[in-house]
Design an enzyme around this catalytic site. Structure first.
Site, short mmCIF file in Angstrom:
data_model
loop_
_atom_site.label_atom_id
_atom_site.label_comp_id
_atom_site.label_asym_id
_atom_site.label_seq_id
_atom_site.Cartn_x
_atom_site.Cartn_y
_atom_site.Cartn_z
N CYS A 58 -62.93 -23.10 -83.61
CA CYS A 58 -62.75 -24.25 -82.72
C CYS A 58 -63.86 -25.29 -82.89
O CYS A 58 -63.67 -26.45 -82.56
CB CYS A 58 -62.68 -23.78 -81.27
SG CYS A 58 -64.17 -22.94 -80.70
N SER A 96 -74.53 -22.79 -84.14
CA SER A 96 -73.44 -22.83 -83.16
C SER A 96 -73.76 -23.76 -82.01
O SER A 96 -74.92 -24.08 -81.74
CB SER A 96 -73.19 -21.42 -82.61
OG SER A 96 -72.78 -20.54 -83.63
N GLN A 155 -70.04 -14.37 -81.50
CA GLN A 155 -68.65 -14.39 -81.97
C GLN A 155 -68.52 -14.92 -83.40
O GLN A 155 -67.64 -14.50 -84.14
CB GLN A 155 -67.79 -15.25 -81.04
CG GLN A 155 -67.47 -14.61 -79.71
CD GLN A 155 -68.66 -14.64 -78.77
OE1 GLN A 155 -69.47 -15.56 -78.83
NE2 GLN A 155 -68.80 -13.64 -77.92
N GLY A 195 -57.88 -13.65 -77.84
CA GLY A 195 -58.92 -13.49 -78.84
C GLY A 195 -60.27 -13.13 -78.23
O GLY A 195 -60.39 -12.86 -77.04
N GLU A 196 -61.31 -13.20 -79.07
CA GLU A 196 -62.65 -12.79 -78.64
C GLU A 196 -63.18 -13.68 -77.52
O GLU A 196 -63.81 -13.19 -76.57
CB GLU A 196 -63.61 -12.84 -79.83
CG GLU A 196 -63.36 -11.75 -80.88
CD GLU A 196 -64.41 -11.79 -81.98
OE1 GLU A 196 -65.39 -12.55 -81.84
OE2 GLU A 196 -64.25 -11.06 -82.97
#
Length: 423
Positions: A50, A107, A114, A189-190
């Site tokens: 994303c 990130s 993740q 999802g995670e």
């Protein structure tokens, strides 16, 4: 061989660009095959989340421009439209970038765990498609090892900070007490699982999990005593939701303005907190225009995330030192590949000389020449032939004053000080 890391992320591109440059599970195999069919690209892996889309390539010829062109054309966009948001890292910088990404240093949420799982998934997908060879295979395995060391040797992951955690933190600001609230989690999802864990830690009243695959929704809902539904049932249950967190791989929005408006009427306009973590977006941006709706995207969460970053900065500095060491370690291995062919050629030439001289010596023995004489001939001739070219080149270097070559030869041959003095 050249390594290339090319892509865009939350730092370089807005969400409307990122959501157009993504590779969903249904197209990534074809994309990898298409990419490796381009001239110069030998190996490839694609990381698409994303917050980032990145291409990792091993190339036998300069192909950066070609990869940029391929990326934009594959998504039906003009190169000039995408180019301002792209970054490209080559060789050592590409290695360091991947290590930083996998360790969570690049990130939105510093140190979030993740991303490592997402990197592993992208690597496995490329392996399954047959687009990973010796170079990327070694790079990704090295990356996994370094990321593990960063997690073990630093406190980069000690604080529970993530996009999911940031979403839950915002929910707690809007609803100070979550015990009477219901959350609708779209996806399985995670990120959604992590959001569910954080919500449960804050005594959330009820969880509804919606997913395209109802079995996965059931599996996740069972962990939190929740209720599972399919995506087609969202409109029916949306009025029950005080909190909506969505993160799917759907190419089109799942929740539109009209659906949310109808849900608000049934709720008698009680406020709804909505977080769209997906790229492309799961919730139409126009939903944010509605009264009684607090809609946040991944970009909106940046401010919340920043508050949790400070405690990880020192750990990030330690992690950067680890990454620097292991970047150089990998580059040392990569540089050693350049010497492999040279060593093989040198050994092959020496073996050819050996075989030639040995054949002559054997013929002399067959002709009745004393073995001792033949051994002397073998040793003398083999030594002369092996040393002829290096000796000639060193004499030429001496005449030309090429001290760099002479010093390199001295280091390579490990000549003793006594031998050099004797000369």
């Amino acid at each position: 061989m050249t390594l290339l890391a090319l892509g865009l992320n939350h730092k370089t591109a807005p969400i409307d660009i990122r959501e157009r440059i993504t590779f969903g599970p249904d197209i990534i195999a074809g994309a990898l095959r298409s990419l490796t069919e381009r001239a110069g690209v030998d190996e490839a892996a694609i990381l698409s989340t994303c917050n980032r889309t990145e291409i990792y390539c091993a190339m036998h010829a300069p192909a950066e421009t070609g990869v940029k062109t391929w990326l934009s054309s594959f998504h039906g966009m003009e190169g000039e439209r995408v180019a301002p948001y792209l970054y490209a890292h080559v060789d050592q910088h590409a290695v360091r970038h991947l290590l930083q990404v996998a360790s969570g240093l690049d990130s939105m949420v510093l140190g979030e765990p993740q991303i490592l799982g997402q990197v592993k998934t992208s690597f496995q997908t490329a392996c399954d498609c047959g687009t990973v060879g010796k170079l990327l295979g070694r790079l990704f395995q090295h990356t996994f090892s370094v990321a593990k060391q960063v997690r073990t040797d630093t406190a980069i992951g000690s604080s529970p900070v993530s996009v999911a955690f940031a979403a839950v933190s915002l929910a707690r600001q809007i609803f100070s007490d979550l015990t009477n609230q219901t959350a609708l989690l779209v996806g399985a999802g995670e990120t959604i699982e992590l959001a569910a864990r954080h919500l449960r830690q804050h005594q959330l009243g009820r969880i509804i999990v919606a997913n395209r695959t109802i079995e996965r929704a059931h599996a996740l809902a069972e962990q939190f005593n929740g209720f599972a539904i399919g995506l087609t049932e969202i409109a029916e249950h949306l009025p029950e939701a005080d909190i909506v967190i969505s993160s799917t791989a759907s190419p089109l929005p799942i929740l539109g303005k009209g659906t949310v408006e109808r849900a608000l009427k049934k709720r008698k306009h009680r406020p709804v907190f909505m977080v769209d973590i997906a790229v492309p977006r799961d919730i139409e941006p126009e939903v944010g225009e509605l009264s009684d709706v607090y809609l946040y995207t991944v970009d909106d969460l940046q401010g919340v995330v920043d508050e949790g970053m400070r405690s990880r900065q020192q750990a990030a500095e330690q992690a950067a030192e680890i990454i620097d060491v292991h970047t150089e370690e990998f580059m040392g291995w990569l540089r050693s590949l350049d010497a492999v062919g040279l060593i093989q050629d040198y050994r092959r030439r020496a073996e050819e000389v050996r075989d030639e001289v040995l054949a002559r010596a054997l013929r002399q023995i067959e002709g009745g020449k004393p073995p001792a004489d033949v051994l002397g001939y073998l040793a003398h001739t083999l030594t002369n032939k092996l040393l002829h070219i290096p000796s000639t080149r060193l004499r030429q270097a001496g005449r030309e004053g090429n001290m760099e070559l002479l010093q390199a030869a001295n280091e390579l041959l490990q000549l003793s000080e006594e031998a050099k003095t004797a000369r």
